[in-house]
Design an enzyme around this catalytic site. Structure first.
Site, PDB file in Angstrom:
ATOM      1  N   SER A 124       0.837  -1.208   0.000  1.00 14.78           N
ATOM      2  CA  SER A 124       0.000   0.000   0.000  1.00 14.78           C
ATOM      3  C   SER A 124       0.865   1.247   0.000  1.00 14.78           C
ATOM      4  O   SER A 124       1.979   1.239   0.536  1.00 14.78           O
ATOM      5  CB  SER A 124      -0.886  -0.012   1.250  1.00 14.78           C
ATOM      6  OG  SER A 124      -1.462   1.253   1.465  1.00 14.78           O
ATOM      7  N   TYR A 148      -1.892  -0.480  10.942  1.00 12.99           N
ATOM      8  CA  TYR A 148      -2.198  -1.124   9.648  1.00 12.99           C
ATOM      9  C   TYR A 148      -1.012  -0.925   8.695  1.00 12.99           C
ATOM     10  O   TYR A 148      -0.490  -1.889   8.127  1.00 12.99           O
ATOM     11  CB  TYR A 148      -3.476  -0.518   9.038  1.00 12.99           C
ATOM     12  CG  TYR A 148      -3.561  -0.727   7.549  1.00 12.99           C
ATOM     13  CD1 TYR A 148      -3.254   0.311   6.663  1.00 12.99           C
ATOM     14  CD2 TYR A 148      -3.888  -1.964   7.020  1.00 12.99           C
ATOM     15  CE1 TYR A 148      -3.284   0.112   5.303  1.00 12.99           C
ATOM     16  CE2 TYR A 148      -3.922  -2.171   5.649  1.00 12.99           C
ATOM     17  CZ  TYR A 148      -3.624  -1.121   4.801  1.00 12.99           C
ATOM     18  OH  TYR A 148      -3.635  -1.324   3.438  1.00 12.99           O
ATOM     19  N   LYS A 152       1.923  -3.558   6.850  1.00 12.17           N
ATOM     20  CA  LYS A 152       2.292  -3.601   5.428  1.00 12.17           C
ATOM     21  C   LYS A 152       3.809  -3.438   5.276  1.00 12.17           C
ATOM     22  O   LYS A 152       4.468  -4.170   4.536  1.00 12.17           O
ATOM     23  CB  LYS A 152       1.569  -2.486   4.647  1.00 12.17           C
ATOM     24  CG  LYS A 152       0.078  -2.687   4.479  1.00 12.17           C
ATOM     25  CD  LYS A 152      -0.242  -3.941   3.658  1.00 12.17           C
ATOM     26  CE  LYS A 152      -1.734  -4.081   3.385  1.00 12.17           C
ATOM     27  NZ  LYS A 152      -2.062  -5.331   2.683  1.00 12.17           N
TER      28      LYS A 152
HETATM   29  C1  WQD Z   1      -9.265   9.579   1.080  1.00 10.84           C
HETATM   30  C2  WQD Z   1      -9.497  11.057   1.317  1.00 10.84           C
HETATM   31  C3  WQD Z   1      -9.721  11.694   3.630  1.00 10.84           C
HETATM   32  C4  WQD Z   1     -13.526   9.696   4.350  1.00 10.84           C
HETATM   33  C5  WQD Z   1      -6.520   4.705   3.053  1.00 10.84           C
HETATM   34  C6  WQD Z   1      -5.453   3.844   3.635  1.00 10.84           C
HETATM   35  C7  WQD Z   1      -4.599   3.298   2.531  1.00 10.84           C
HETATM   36  C8  WQD Z   1      -5.452   2.595   1.512  1.00 10.84           C
HETATM   37  C9  WQD Z   1      -6.546   3.503   0.993  1.00 10.84           C
HETATM   38  C10 WQD Z   1      -5.515   0.222   1.899  1.00 10.84           C
HETATM   39  C11 WQD Z   1      -8.700  11.569   2.511  1.00 10.84           C
HETATM   40  C12 WQD Z   1     -11.006  11.969   2.834  1.00 10.84           C
HETATM   41  C13 WQD Z   1     -12.371  10.149   3.721  1.00 10.84           C
HETATM   42  C14 WQD Z   1     -14.510  10.625   4.774  1.00 10.84           C
HETATM   43  C15 WQD Z   1     -13.169  12.407   3.917  1.00 10.84           C
HETATM   44  N1  WQD Z   1      -6.052   1.431   2.079  1.00 10.84           N
HETATM   45  N2  WQD Z   1     -12.202  11.484   3.519  1.00 10.84           N
HETATM   46  N3  WQD Z   1     -14.289  11.956   4.542  1.00 10.84           N
HETATM   47  O1  WQD Z   1      -6.769   7.680   3.827  1.00 10.84           O
HETATM   48  O2  WQD Z   1      -6.012   8.070   1.424  1.00 10.84           O
HETATM   49  O3  WQD Z   1      -5.945   5.782   2.366  1.00 10.84           O
HETATM   50  O4  WQD Z   1      -7.287   3.943   2.143  1.00 10.84           O
HETATM   51  O5  WQD Z   1      -4.482  -0.026   1.347  1.00 10.84           O
HETATM   52  O6  WQD Z   1      -3.675   2.391   3.072  1.00 10.84           O
HETATM   53  O7  WQD Z   1      -4.641   4.646   4.459  1.00 10.84           O
HETATM   54  O8  WQD Z   1      -8.133   6.831   1.844  1.00 10.84           O
HETATM   55  O9  WQD Z   1     -10.525   6.860   1.347  1.00 10.84           O
HETATM   56  O10 WQD Z   1      -9.792   6.914   3.785  1.00 10.84           O
HETATM   57  O11 WQD Z   1      -9.470   8.926   2.339  1.00 10.84           O
HETATM   58  O12 WQD Z   1     -12.984  13.615   3.735  1.00 10.84           O
HETATM   59  O13 WQD Z   1     -15.568  10.286   5.369  1.00 10.84           O
HETATM   60  O14 WQD Z   1     -10.866  11.273   1.626  1.00 10.84           O
HETATM   61  O15 WQD Z   1      -9.442  12.759   4.505  1.00 10.84           O
HETATM   62  O16 WQD Z   1      -8.244  12.854   2.201  1.00 10.84           O
HETATM   63  P1  WQD Z   1      -6.683   7.217   2.422  1.00 10.84           P
HETATM   64  P2  WQD Z   1      -9.557   7.335   2.373  1.00 10.84           P
END
Ligand code: WQD
Length: 334
Positions: A124, A148, A152
């Site tokens: 990841s 998490y 990884k």
């Molecule tokens: C994306 C953006 C949030 C939810 C994570 C893991 C990573 C991978 C992908 C597995 C961010 C914003 C989110 C919400 C929001 N997983 N957001 N409101 O954090 O980039 O990555 O998932 O491999 O390892 O860390 O993905 O989809 O959680 O967030 O504003 O209710 O959306 O702040 O900027 P992230 P995400």
């Protein structure tokens, strides 16, 4: 010879099984349905018209893994199985270390015992921690910012040590950016058990009424519109990246990392706007506090995968948003 797909009933695993079968690969699939559903296994067969052996099994069980390797001639393993919720990992780190690290240890031990030394690991972009600059390439420093991500990174380190100890191992470390979207058929897609953590499944929940509104975690970041920027990649492009990695581990030795991203960054507000536009739907949202641990920007340089795997993401953000919603409409928002 078959490819064992651990976690093959999951979101990325099921899409990858479809592309492997479509490419004529023989597969064996295992899953314990912790974050997937048995129906996904039947849908893979329905979509491809192909059959394969399935084991409801737990990678932490030596007996389960021994049975799979004893009953099948496994050439390579694509290893998706693992817990993946950042927030849950902070609350329950031991559960993550036991499952993700312990399960991978059991798998690697079994692979070694049966002389199976080709592995494609579901890593990841989280192993880059909070990158100092963007875009991110594979030479960037690695760090973990939550349990998490630490699992990884530790599994990547286990793989690097394994390759250093035995040059016969071939391991592709695929660093996913932000997978979204669904198979064009609309029959399979992202269908997490429990409360989702990621942006797209939460947008879906808001659009189906399961959640009242989307909370945008901060609009005061140093980006054009103040919201975080990520490298969203269509899950089918990601699946095809695994197919390309199968060819690579058949030809190369050693532990090699590859970014699987598009190289494009989109903000949260751009995702909202695109999803609303292509699906003609309104997403109620409000601006909330920043979420701890979020990087302002994280997107990839995908050139190494293009050069060495002959792989490049081709789906647009519009297609990602359209396919994500099409899956829900096809399944009546179930
Ligand atoms: C994306 C953006 C949030 C939810 C994570 C893991 C990573 C991978 C992908 C597995 C961010 C914003 C989110 C919400 C929001 N997983 N957001 N409101 O954090 O980039 O990555 O998932 O491999 O390892 O860390 O993905 O989809 O959680 O967030 O504003 O209710 O959306 O702040 O900027 P992230 P995400």
């Amino acid at each position: 010879m078959a490819i064992l797909v651990t976690g093959g009933a999951g979101y990325i695993g099921s899409h990858t099984c479809i592309e492997l079968l479509n490419a004529g690969e023989e597969i064996v699939v295992m899953d314990n349905f912790y974050n997937s559903k048995p129906r996904a296994v039947e849908l893979i067969k329905e979509i491809t018209g192909k059959d394969f052996k399935f084991y409801e099994a737990d990678m932490c069980s030596e007996a389960d893994m021994e049975k799979i390797f004893a009953e099948n001639d496994i050439e390579a393993v694509i290893h998706f199985a693992g817990y993946k919720a950042v927030g849950e990992s902070v609350r329950e780190p031991l559960m993550y270390f036991k499952n993700n690290l312990g399960g991978t240890f059991v798998l690697l031990e079994c692979m070694k015992k049966y002389g199976c030394k080709k592995l494609i690991f579901s890593s990841s972009a989280t192993v880059y921690g909070i990158p100092e600059t963007v875009p991110v390439n594979e030479t960037f420093p690695l760090s973990a910012i939550n349990p998490y991500g630490r699992t990884k990174l530790m599994i990547e380190d286990m793989c690097r040590d394994l390759c250093a100890s035995d040059p016969e191992w071939s391991i592709a470390l695929l660093r996913y950016f932000n997978p979204i979207g669904a198979h064009a058929s609309g029959k399979i897609g992202e269908d997490p058990n429990g409360i989702p953590n990621n942006l797209m499944p939460i947008i879906i929940n808001v659009c189906t009424g399961k959640q009242a509104e989307l909370k945008v975690f901060g609009n005061d970041y140093p980006t054009a519109d103040g919201t975080c920027i990520r490298d969203y990649i269509h899950v089918v492009d990601l699946a095809l990246g695994h197919l390309a990695a199968v060819k690579s581990v058949r030809e190369k030795k050693g532990a090699i990392p590859y970014n699987l991203g598009t190289g494009n960054g989109y903000s949260v507000l751009e995702i909202i706007e695109t999803f609303q536009r292509v699906n003609n739907i309104k997403i109620p949202y409000s601006i909330a506090e920043r979420r701890a641990g979020d990087a302002a920007e994280c997107y990839s340089v995908p050139d190494k995968a293009a050069k060495e795997l002959g792989w490049k993401a081709t789906h647009t953000l519009e297609e990602m948003c359209r396919d994500a919603w099409n899956y829900i409409k096809t399944n009546n928002g179930k």
